[in-house]
Write a protein that holds these residues in place. Sequence first.
Motif, PDB file in Angstrom:
ATOM      1  N   TRP A   1       4.597  11.001  -2.202  1.00 49.67           N
ATOM      2  CA  TRP A   1       4.443   9.561  -2.013  1.00 49.67           C
ATOM      3  C   TRP A   1       4.901   9.105  -0.648  1.00 49.67           C
ATOM      4  CZ3 TRP A   1       1.307   7.178  -5.082  1.00 49.67           C
ATOM      5  CH2 TRP A   1       1.067   7.730  -6.343  1.00 49.67           C
ATOM      6  N   ARG A   2       4.066   8.298  -0.007  1.00 48.95           N
ATOM      7  CA  ARG A   2       4.360   7.715   1.304  1.00 48.95           C
ATOM      8  C   ARG A   2       4.162   6.210   1.224  1.00 48.95           C
ATOM      9  NH1 ARG A   2       6.452  11.593   1.562  1.00 48.95           N
ATOM     10  NH2 ARG A   2       5.867  13.525   2.554  1.00 48.95           N
ATOM     11  N   GLN A   3       5.119   5.494   1.752  1.00 47.55           N
ATOM     12  CA  GLN A   3       4.954   4.046   1.864  1.00 47.55           C
ATOM     13  C   GLN A   3       5.377   3.646   3.274  1.00 47.55           C
ATOM     14  OE1 GLN A   3       6.935   1.597  -1.029  1.00 47.55           O
ATOM     15  NE2 GLN A   3       6.238  -0.282  -0.064  1.00 47.55           N
ATOM     16  N   GLY A   4       4.454   3.051   3.978  1.00 43.76           N
ATOM     17  CA  GLY A   4       4.737   2.605   5.346  1.00 43.76           C
ATOM     18  C   GLY A   4       5.062   1.129   5.359  1.00 43.76           C
ATOM     19  N   ASP A   5       5.008   0.566   6.519  1.00 44.15           N
ATOM     20  CA  ASP A   5       5.224  -0.859   6.691  1.00 44.15           C
ATOM     21  C   ASP A   5       3.888  -1.577   6.643  1.00 44.15           C
ATOM     22  OD1 ASP A   5       7.925  -0.424   7.034  1.00 44.15           O
ATOM     23  OD2 ASP A   5       7.741  -0.222   9.200  1.00 44.15           O
TER      24      ASP A   5
ATOM     25  N   VAL B   1       0.856  -1.187   0.000  1.00 46.52           N
ATOM     26  CA  VAL B   1       0.000   0.000   0.000  1.00 46.52           C
ATOM     27  C   VAL B   1       0.891   1.234   0.000  1.00 46.52           C
ATOM     28  CG1 VAL B   1      -1.692   1.314   1.348  1.00 46.52           C
ATOM     29  CG2 VAL B   1      -1.867  -1.193   1.193  1.00 46.52           C
ATOM     30  N   VAL B   2       0.583   2.188  -0.874  1.00 44.40           N
ATOM     31  CA  VAL B   2       1.267   3.475  -0.903  1.00 44.40           C
ATOM     32  C   VAL B   2       0.202   4.575  -0.904  1.00 44.40           C
ATOM     33  CG1 VAL B   2       3.352   2.637  -2.066  1.00 44.40           C
ATOM     34  CG2 VAL B   2       1.449   3.474  -3.432  1.00 44.40           C
ATOM     35  N   MET B   3       0.600   5.761  -0.487  1.00 42.11           N
ATOM     36  CA  MET B   3      -0.342   6.874  -0.420  1.00 42.11           C
ATOM     37  C   MET B   3       0.252   8.089  -1.113  1.00 42.11           C
ATOM     38  SD  MET B   3      -2.120   8.740   2.855  1.00 42.11           S
ATOM     39  CE  MET B   3      -0.715   9.723   3.352  1.00 42.11           C
ATOM     40  N   ARG B   4      -0.573   8.771  -1.864  1.00 46.91           N
ATOM     41  CA  ARG B   4      -0.200  10.055  -2.465  1.00 46.91           C
ATOM     42  C   ARG B   4      -0.832  11.141  -1.611  1.00 46.91           C
ATOM     43  NH1 ARG B   4       1.640  11.477  -7.596  1.00 46.91           N
ATOM     44  NH2 ARG B   4       1.276  13.650  -8.096  1.00 46.91           N
ATOM     45  N   CYS B   5       0.012  11.936  -0.950  1.00 50.19           N
ATOM     46  CA  CYS B   5      -0.424  12.954   0.005  1.00 50.19           C
ATOM     47  C   CYS B   5      -0.598  14.289  -0.721  1.00 50.19           C
ATOM     48  CB  CYS B   5       0.601  13.067   1.126  1.00 50.19           C
ATOM     49  SG  CYS B   5       0.180  14.308   2.347  1.00 50.19           S
TER      50      CYS B   5
END
Length: 140
Positions: A129-133, A114-118
């Motif tokens: 772009w944000r990618q967590g664990d 899962v990645v997020m575009r902020c």
Amino acid sequence: MNASDPHVNAFAEIFGEPPADFAVPVDWAAVETWLGMSLPADYKAITAAYGPLDIGAWLWLHMPCVNRGWFDYGAWVQQTRRDAPGALPFGATRTADTLYRDTTASDNPDQWPVVMRCQDDENAGRDPWRQGDCKVPVSS
């Protein structure tokens, strides 16, 4: 897909049981043909059981469904993928961020992170772009 699916059970432990009368029928084969790719099993199971939904006060889980005058999943996917050709959108926040699965990470859709575009970061000229664990767990 049904309520005895391990993905649905894991989701239900956090968010409660799926509504008995709210499941939305989806022709997953037609959707995957239109997209040109398979979708993650957990996504299909959860959306089939819960339908499109708000999670808490901040997150929308989108899914393919056809209701004239309502949310158009196909148009949203096409528009949103312009920002991220190697990713597949599946949700959004109320602050205009978009959640994606990174389709370039693996040939197996169940391994897509899962990645997020902020949107706020993009508006401020920062990397959006944000990618967590937060790889989605896959049951075997």
